[in-house]
Design a protein around this motif. Structure first.
Motif, PDB file in Angstrom:
ATOM      1  N   THR A 150     -17.908 -36.661  12.039  1.00 15.64           N
ATOM      2  CA  THR A 150     -18.680 -37.243  13.142  1.00 15.64           C
ATOM      3  C   THR A 150     -18.391 -36.508  14.451  1.00 15.64           C
ATOM      4  N   ALA A 151     -17.151 -36.012  14.595  1.00 13.81           N
ATOM      5  CA  ALA A 151     -16.807 -35.264  15.807  1.00 13.81           C
ATOM      6  C   ALA A 151     -17.596 -33.959  15.879  1.00 13.81           C
ATOM      7  N   HIS A 152     -17.707 -33.270  14.748  1.00 12.55           N
ATOM      8  CA  HIS A 152     -18.465 -32.008  14.716  1.00 12.55           C
ATOM      9  C   HIS A 152     -19.931 -32.257  15.042  1.00 12.55           C
ATOM     10  N   LEU A 153     -20.511 -33.278  14.433  1.00 12.53           N
ATOM     11  CA  LEU A 153     -21.927 -33.558  14.656  1.00 12.53           C
ATOM     12  C   LEU A 153     -22.195 -33.945  16.104  1.00 12.53           C
ATOM     13  N   ALA A 162     -23.895 -37.552  23.200  1.00 10.24           N
ATOM     14  CA  ALA A 162     -23.535 -38.037  21.866  1.00 10.24           C
ATOM     15  C   ALA A 162     -22.029 -38.235  21.791  1.00 10.24           C
ATOM     16  N   LEU A 163     -21.613 -39.221  20.992  1.00 10.29           N
ATOM     17  CA  LEU A 163     -20.196 -39.517  20.792  1.00 10.29           C
ATOM     18  C   LEU A 163     -19.938 -39.866  19.337  1.00 10.29           C
ATOM     19  N   PRO A 164     -18.768 -39.470  18.796  1.00 14.46           N
ATOM     20  CA  PRO A 164     -18.362 -40.023  17.514  1.00 14.46           C
ATOM     21  C   PRO A 164     -17.863 -41.454  17.745  1.00 14.46           C
ATOM     22  N   SER A 165     -18.038 -42.314  16.785  1.00 10.76           N
ATOM     23  CA  SER A 165     -17.689 -43.720  16.927  1.00 10.76           C
ATOM     24  C   SER A 165     -16.911 -44.187  15.710  1.00 10.76           C
ATOM     25  N   LEU A 166     -15.976 -45.109  15.933  1.00  6.28           N
ATOM     26  CA  LEU A 166     -15.129 -45.606  14.850  1.00  6.28           C
ATOM     27  C   LEU A 166     -15.693 -46.828  14.145  1.00  6.28           C
ATOM     28  N   LEU A 191     -19.155 -30.827   5.518  1.00  5.00           N
ATOM     29  CA  LEU A 191     -18.331 -30.860   6.719  1.00  5.00           C
ATOM     30  C   LEU A 191     -17.154 -31.806   6.512  1.00  5.00           C
ATOM     31  N   ALA A 192     -15.960 -31.356   6.857  1.00  2.00           N
ATOM     32  CA  ALA A 192     -14.776 -32.208   6.697  1.00  2.00           C
ATOM     33  C   ALA A 192     -14.732 -33.253   7.789  1.00  2.00           C
ATOM     34  N   ALA A 193     -14.133 -34.383   7.474  1.00  2.00           N
ATOM     35  CA  ALA A 193     -14.047 -35.480   8.439  1.00  2.00           C
ATOM     36  C   ALA A 193     -13.046 -35.135   9.536  1.00  2.00           C
ATOM     37  N   HIS A 194     -13.344 -35.609  10.749  1.00  2.00           N
ATOM     38  CA  HIS A 194     -12.460 -35.458  11.892  1.00  2.00           C
ATOM     39  C   HIS A 194     -12.228 -36.833  12.505  1.00  2.00           C
ATOM     40  N   HIS A 195     -11.318 -36.880  13.470  1.00  2.00           N
ATOM     41  CA  HIS A 195     -11.080 -38.136  14.170  1.00  2.00           C
ATOM     42  C   HIS A 195     -12.231 -38.451  15.110  1.00  2.00           C
ATOM     43  N   ALA A 196     -12.441 -39.733  15.350  1.00  2.00           N
ATOM     44  CA  ALA A 196     -13.496 -40.190  16.257  1.00  2.00           C
ATOM     45  C   ALA A 196     -12.873 -41.020  17.350  1.00  2.00           C
ATOM     46  N   VAL A 197     -13.671 -41.339  18.358  1.00  2.00           N
ATOM     47  CA  VAL A 197     -13.202 -42.192  19.449  1.00  2.00           C
ATOM     48  C   VAL A 197     -13.794 -43.578  19.271  1.00  2.00           C
ATOM     49  N   PRO A 198     -13.145 -44.622  19.833  1.00  2.00           N
ATOM     50  CA  PRO A 198     -13.630 -45.981  19.628  1.00  2.00           C
ATOM     51  C   PRO A 198     -15.048 -46.173  20.125  1.00  2.00           C
ATOM     52  N   ALA A 199     -15.757 -47.069  19.445  1.00  2.00           N
ATOM     53  CA  ALA A 199     -17.134 -47.375  19.821  1.00  2.00           C
ATOM     54  C   ALA A 199     -17.201 -48.622  20.656  1.00  2.00           C
TER      55      ALA A 199
END
Length: 223
Positions: A125-128, A139-143, A211-219
């Motif tokens: 989600t971080a890459h995307l 855009a943001l990655p969300s948990l 794509l490998a998973a990465h860490h995300a930030v809180p939603a």
């Protein structure tokens, strides 16, 4: 458009209206995205608009997945409090006691009693999200996809995908994307920006489907 000699099945879904949202923008987004990618080589495209109802998602979503057996699934839903596209990492085995579009409560507090507490997408989600930001799209990655029907659908789809591992060499890739309200509906992004972001996500997954998973930030709270 992406061209890939390996034929893959892609399922895109959106949601219909729900309390407080008489016109869900994820419906039009999925229709437009499907039209934009319809002639893309290497994929067979499917689309479905789901009623925002607990029982519809509970029964129809798994049946749809079993019937289509997609390689890639992207669910879209509206997050009314978002000011950017939120790419969801996780779904939780919990359902809030909130009424759906049919004024019905969820059948139980757990989506799948005894199921895994949390399921994560294998996609990064971080890459995307970073790819969208580089293209000038907020855009943001969300948990967390919340605890409403977006999370309900995401959990069931991720559970379905995990169960394909023993029988498929490449388990399906599943992702949930929350879109913000567009400008004119209380949001900050133009509808064209949101559409461009959705297309970029699908293109990215088609080009790099492992794509490998990465860490995300809180939603923030999403429904």
């Amino acid at each position: 458009m992406v061209q890939n000699p390996e034929q893959r099945s892609v399922l895109l879904t959106g949601f219909g209206p729900f309390p407080g949202v008489p016109k869900n923008p994820s419906m039009a987004l999925v229709e437009d995205l499907a039209d934009a990618f319809r002639d893309t080589l290497g994929i067979t495209l499917h689309k479905r608009i789901l009623s925002t109802e607990w029982n519809t998602v509970r029964y129809e979503a798994p049946a749809l997945l079993d019937a289509i057996r997609p390689d890639i699934v992207i669910h879209f839903g509206l997050c009314r409090g978002a000011n950017a596209i939120r790419i969801e990492r996780s779904a939780y085995n919990q359902a809030s006691r909130l009424e759906d579009a049919a004024n019905i409560l969820p059948p139980s507090p757990a989506i799948l009693p005894g199921g895994t507490p949390r399921l994560d997408t294998p996609l990064s989600t971080a890459h995307l999200a970073r790819g969208l930001r580089l293209a000038g799209i907020p855009a943001l990655p969300s948990l967390s996809a919340g605890r409403y029907l977006c999370n309900y659908l995401y959990y069931l789809s991720l559970d379905w995908a995990a169960k394909q591992s023993p029988v498929r060499s490449h388990p399906p890739l599943v992702l949930f994307v929350h879109i913000p309200p567009a400008r004119g509906d209380g949001g900050y992004l133009e509808p064209a920006e949101i559409a461009r972001g959705a297309a970029a996500i699908l293109s990215d997954i088609l080009q790099a489907p492992r794509l490998a998973a990465h860490h995300a930030v809180p939603a923030s709270h999403a429904a």
